[in-house]
Design a protein around this motif. Structure first.
Motif, PDB file in Angstrom:
ATOM      1  N   MET A   1      31.143  36.390  39.081  1.00  0.00           N
ATOM      2  CA  MET A   1      32.025  37.224  39.760  1.00  0.00           C
ATOM      3  C   MET A   1      32.196  37.024  41.083  1.00  0.00           C
ATOM      4  O   MET A   1      33.184  37.038  41.569  1.00  0.00           O
ATOM      5  N   LYS A   2      30.921  36.823  41.749  1.00  0.00           N
ATOM      6  CA  LYS A   2      30.858  36.211  43.156  1.00  0.00           C
ATOM      7  C   LYS A   2      31.652  35.334  43.563  1.00  0.00           C
ATOM      8  O   LYS A   2      32.386  35.519  44.726  1.00  0.00           O
ATOM      9  N   ARG A   3      31.632  34.164  42.902  1.00  0.00           N
ATOM     10  CA  ARG A   3      32.483  33.006  43.139  1.00  0.00           C
ATOM     11  C   ARG A   3      33.929  33.265  42.997  1.00  0.00           C
ATOM     12  O   ARG A   3      34.686  32.648  43.852  1.00  0.00           O
ATOM     13  N   PHE A   4      34.223  34.180  41.999  1.00  0.00           N
ATOM     14  CA  PHE A   4      35.853  34.386  41.599  1.00  0.00           C
ATOM     15  C   PHE A   4      36.148  35.067  42.970  1.00  0.00           C
ATOM     16  O   PHE A   4      37.247  34.911  43.440  1.00  0.00           O
ATOM     17  N   VAL A   5      35.490  36.073  43.125  1.00  0.00           N
ATOM     18  CA  VAL A   5      35.890  37.046  44.348  1.00  0.00           C
ATOM     19  C   VAL A   5      36.091  36.256  45.775  1.00  0.00           C
ATOM     20  O   VAL A   5      37.116  36.522  46.557  1.00  0.00           O
ATOM     21  N   ALA A   6      34.836  35.571  45.924  1.00  0.00           N
ATOM     22  CA  ALA A   6      35.151  34.657  47.230  1.00  0.00           C
ATOM     23  C   ALA A   6      36.196  33.745  47.312  1.00  0.00           C
ATOM     24  O   ALA A   6      36.879  33.540  48.252  1.00  0.00           O
ATOM     25  N   LYS A   7      36.624  33.085  46.169  1.00  0.00           N
ATOM     26  CA  LYS A   7      37.838  32.256  46.086  1.00  0.00           C
ATOM     27  C   LYS A   7      39.111  32.853  46.561  1.00  0.00           C
ATOM     28  O   LYS A   7      39.903  32.638  47.260  1.00  0.00           O
ATOM     29  N   GLU A   8      39.093  34.078  46.039  1.00  0.00           N
ATOM     30  CA  GLU A   8      40.478  34.981  46.455  1.00  0.00           C
ATOM     31  C   GLU A   8      40.212  35.546  47.770  1.00  0.00           C
ATOM     32  O   GLU A   8      41.270  35.725  48.276  1.00  0.00           O
ATOM     33  N   GLY A   9      39.193  35.689  48.381  1.00  0.00           N
ATOM     34  CA  GLY A   9      38.994  35.995  49.779  1.00  0.00           C
ATOM     35  C   GLY A   9      39.592  37.254  50.061  1.00  0.00           C
ATOM     36  O   GLY A   9      40.378  37.298  51.337  1.00  0.00           O
ATOM     37  N   PRO A  10      39.267  38.381  49.435  1.00  0.00           N
ATOM     38  CA  PRO A  10      39.868  39.757  49.952  1.00  0.00           C
ATOM     39  C   PRO A  10      39.220  40.158  51.351  1.00  0.00           C
ATOM     40  O   PRO A  10      38.403  39.875  51.779  1.00  0.00           O
ATOM     41  N   ARG A  11      40.010  40.759  52.069  1.00  0.00           N
ATOM     42  CA  ARG A  11      39.885  41.109  53.426  1.00  0.00           C
ATOM     43  C   ARG A  11      39.748  42.751  53.578  1.00  0.00           C
ATOM     44  O   ARG A  11      39.512  43.286  54.790  1.00  0.00           O
ATOM     45  N   THR A  12      40.253  43.312  52.514  1.00  0.00           N
ATOM     46  CA  THR A  12      40.333  44.972  52.766  1.00  0.00           C
ATOM     47  C   THR A  12      39.655  45.434  51.486  1.00  0.00           C
ATOM     48  O   THR A  12      39.673  44.513  50.443  1.00  0.00           O
ATOM     49  N   LYS A  13      39.193  46.724  51.389  1.00  0.00           N
ATOM     50  CA  LYS A  13      38.852  47.279  50.171  1.00  0.00           C
ATOM     51  C   LYS A  13      39.707  47.355  49.103  1.00  0.00           C
ATOM     52  O   LYS A  13      39.373  47.060  48.091  1.00  0.00           O
ATOM     53  N   ASP A  14      41.092  47.577  49.460  1.00  0.00           N
ATOM     54  CA  ASP A  14      42.080  47.421  48.209  1.00  0.00           C
ATOM     55  C   ASP A  14      42.262  45.931  47.704  1.00  0.00           C
ATOM     56  O   ASP A  14      42.211  45.916  46.267  1.00  0.00           O
ATOM     57  N   GLU A  15      42.260  44.874  48.587  1.00  0.00           N
ATOM     58  CA  GLU A  15      42.080  43.654  47.866  1.00  0.00           C
ATOM     59  C   GLU A  15      40.859  43.315  47.301  1.00  0.00           C
ATOM     60  O   GLU A  15      41.012  42.623  46.323  1.00  0.00           O
ATOM     61  N   LEU A  16      39.770  43.752  47.745  1.00  0.00           N
ATOM     62  CA  LEU A  16      38.467  43.591  46.978  1.00  0.00           C
ATOM     63  C   LEU A  16      38.371  44.493  45.590  1.00  0.00           C
ATOM     64  O   LEU A  16      38.108  43.747  44.667  1.00  0.00           O
ATOM     65  N   GLN A  17      38.924  45.657  45.523  1.00  0.00           N
ATOM     66  CA  GLN A  17      39.275  46.292  44.124  1.00  0.00           C
ATOM     67  C   GLN A  17      40.066  45.495  43.279  1.00  0.00           C
ATOM     68  O   GLN A  17      39.802  45.327  42.236  1.00  0.00           O
ATOM     69  N   ALA A  18      41.114  44.977  43.777  1.00  0.00           N
ATOM     70  CA  ALA A  18      42.084  44.262  43.097  1.00  0.00           C
ATOM     71  C   ALA A  18      41.597  42.850  42.493  1.00  0.00           C
ATOM     72  O   ALA A  18      41.771  42.405  41.334  1.00  0.00           O
ATOM     73  N   SER A  19      40.808  42.227  43.418  1.00  0.00           N
ATOM     74  CA  SER A  19      39.964  41.139  42.994  1.00  0.00           C
ATOM     75  C   SER A  19      39.001  41.331  41.725  1.00  0.00           C
ATOM     76  O   SER A  19      39.011  40.522  40.966  1.00  0.00           O
ATOM     77  N   LEU A  20      38.284  42.283  42.014  1.00  0.00           N
ATOM     78  CA  LEU A  20      37.398  42.683  40.913  1.00  0.00           C
ATOM     79  C   LEU A  20      37.918  42.845  39.395  1.00  0.00           C
ATOM     80  O   LEU A  20      37.562  42.784  38.557  1.00  0.00           O
ATOM     81  N   ASN A  21      38.890  43.862  39.728  1.00  0.00           N
ATOM     82  CA  ASN A  21      39.860  44.163  38.449  1.00  0.00           C
ATOM     83  C   ASN A  21      40.544  42.940  37.701  1.00  0.00           C
ATOM     84  O   ASN A  21      40.397  42.544  36.842  1.00  0.00           O
ATOM     85  N   ASN A  22      40.946  41.962  38.620  1.00  0.00           N
ATOM     86  CA  ASN A  22      41.577  40.558  38.303  1.00  0.00           C
ATOM     87  C   ASN A  22      40.270  39.875  37.213  1.00  0.00           C
ATOM     88  O   ASN A  22      40.571  39.445  36.416  1.00  0.00           O
ATOM     89  N   PHE A  23      39.138  39.726  38.156  1.00  0.00           N
ATOM     90  CA  PHE A  23      38.168  39.128  37.375  1.00  0.00           C
ATOM     91  C   PHE A  23      37.729  39.905  35.999  1.00  0.00           C
ATOM     92  O   PHE A  23      37.725  39.048  34.964  1.00  0.00           O
ATOM     93  N   TRP A  24      37.540  41.268  36.158  1.00  0.00           N
ATOM     94  CA  TRP A  24      37.531  41.885  34.625  1.00  0.00           C
ATOM     95  C   TRP A  24      38.537  41.526  33.648  1.00  0.00           C
ATOM     96  O   TRP A  24      38.177  41.301  32.333  1.00  0.00           O
ATOM     97  N   GLU A  25      39.658  41.583  34.099  1.00  0.00           N
ATOM     98  CA  GLU A  25      40.963  41.685  33.074  1.00  0.00           C
ATOM     99  C   GLU A  25      41.101  40.208  32.732  1.00  0.00           C
ATOM    100  O   GLU A  25      41.490  39.950  31.452  1.00  0.00           O
ATOM    101  N   LYS A  26      41.015  39.223  33.585  1.00  0.00           N
ATOM    102  CA  LYS A  26      41.542  38.138  33.409  1.00  0.00           C
ATOM    103  C   LYS A  26      40.494  36.760  33.142  1.00  0.00           C
ATOM    104  O   LYS A  26      40.632  35.874  32.359  1.00  0.00           O
ATOM    105  N   GLU A  27      39.378  36.988  33.927  1.00  0.00           N
ATOM    106  CA  GLU A  27      38.320  35.919  33.723  1.00  0.00           C
ATOM    107  C   GLU A  27      37.205  35.948  32.814  1.00  0.00           C
ATOM    108  O   GLU A  27      36.713  35.185  32.169  1.00  0.00           O
ATOM    109  N   MET A  28      36.773  37.551  32.410  1.00  0.00           N
ATOM    110  CA  MET A  28      35.605  37.677  31.935  1.00  0.00           C
ATOM    111  C   MET A  28      36.192  37.890  30.225  1.00  0.00           C
ATOM    112  O   MET A  28      36.584  38.953  30.111  1.00  0.00           O
TER     113      MET A  28
END
Length: 94
Positions: free
Chosen positions: A1-28
């Protein structure tokens, strides 16, 4: 998850939440999650034997077999054999 989120490079809390949701919905996937859980059964007995120290690649150096479908007790029992104790000693981890 850490690597996935780092690749997406979120800069705001909303982007971080979106990145985490993307990970759980698409990658895991269920299969990937099961592999992580199975791997824990191999790592946990080694961590206990090493008194909580970081295990690094020690579990894969000790156990050549795959962890899939094996239990914590299976690996704990293997770890308690004289051969495994010698391997642990030779790796200077106990």
């Amino acid at each position: 998850m850490k690597r996935f989120v780092a690749k997406e490079g979120p800069r705001t809390k909303d982007e971080l939440q979106a990145s985490l949701n993307n990970f759980w919905e698409k990658e895991m996937t269920v299969e990937q999650c099961n592999r992580y859980i199975d791997h824990c059964f191999k790592v946990a007995p080694v961590c206990v034997a090493m008194k909580g120290k970081a295990t690094g690649d020690i579990p894969s150096r000790l156990f050549s077999e795959r962890s899939r479908g094996k239990s914590f007790h299976h690996f704990a029992n293997l770890l308690s054999t004289d051969e495994m104790q010698r391997k642990l000693t030779s790796l200077n981890v106990v």
